[in-house]
Scaffold this motif. Structure first.
Motif, mmCIF file in Angstrom:
data_model
loop_
_atom_site.group_PDB
_atom_site.id
_atom_site.type_symbol
_atom_site.label_atom_id
_atom_site.label_comp_id
_atom_site.label_asym_id
_atom_site.label_seq_id
_atom_site.Cartn_x
_atom_site.Cartn_y
_atom_site.Cartn_z
ATOM 1 N N ARG A 120 0.807 -1.222 0.000
ATOM 2 C CA ARG A 120 0.000 0.000 0.000
ATOM 3 C C ARG A 120 0.842 1.275 0.000
ATOM 4 N N VAL A 121 2.157 1.123 0.028
ATOM 5 C CA VAL A 121 3.035 2.292 0.013
ATOM 6 C C VAL A 121 3.022 2.914 -1.376
ATOM 7 N N ASP A 122 2.873 4.205 -1.427
ATOM 8 C CA ASP A 122 2.879 4.920 -2.696
ATOM 9 C C ASP A 122 4.338 5.098 -3.137
ATOM 10 N N VAL A 123 4.753 4.320 -4.120
ATOM 11 C CA VAL A 123 6.149 4.339 -4.570
ATOM 12 C C VAL A 123 6.488 5.589 -5.380
#
Length: 126
Positions: A120-123
Motif C-alpha cells: 500500500r506504500v505509494d512508490v
C-alpha cells in the motif's frame, strides 16, 4: 512487447456450471458474451470462460483476486453455500488470504491487503 490488454482463459469441463459460478456465486461483472464464451471483468484484466476442457486445472495455477473486505466476501460466499478450501488467515508475507476452488478445481486466492502492508506504500514519492 507492448501489452494492450490481458485475459486469463479457462476451458472448463462444463462451461455452463463454471460460467454460473463466476457470474452468480462470485458475482463478477460481465464484460462481454458471445456464442461459446463469457468474458468477466477481473480487476485490471479479464477472465474468459470459453470452450471445453478435459484435463482440468493445474495445481500450479491460481487466480489471485484482491478484495476490499475479505471477511465480508467470505461471509457472502459461505451464505451461498461455498465451502472454502482454507479459512482466512494472515500469511507470513503479511497478506490476509482465503482459498476456494471453482467447479473444475481451479484455485482462487482471495486477498485483502492490510492497511499497513508495504504493497500500500505509494512508490511515486520515492
Amino acid at each position: 512487447m507492448d501489452v494492450l490488454s490481458s485475459r486469463i482463459l479457462l476451458n472448463p469441463k462444463d462451461p455452463a456450471v463454471t460460467t454460473a459460478f463466476y457470474r452468480d456465486i462470485l458475482e463478477l461483472a460481465i464484460y462481454r458474451e458471445f456464442p461459446g464464451g463469457t468474458v468477466f471483468f477481473l480487476g485490471g484484466g479479464f477472465l474468459e470462460i470459453v470452450g471445453r476442457g478435459e484435463a482440468g486445472p493445474s495445481e500450479n495455477v491460481a487466480l489471485w483476486l484482491q478484495v476490499r473486505d475479505l471477511a465480508a466476501v467470505v461471509a457472502d460466499l459461505e451464505g451461498k453455500g461455498v465451502v472454502l478450501d482454507r479459512e482466512p488467515r494472515r500469511e507470513p508475507w503479511g497478506l490476509d488470504e482465503a482459498w476456494l476452488s471453482d467447479p473444475d478445481g481451479t484455485r482462487i486466492v482471495l486477498v485483502e491487503i492490510p492497511f499497513d502492508h508495504p504493497l500500500r506504500v505509494d512508490v511515486r514519492t520515492r
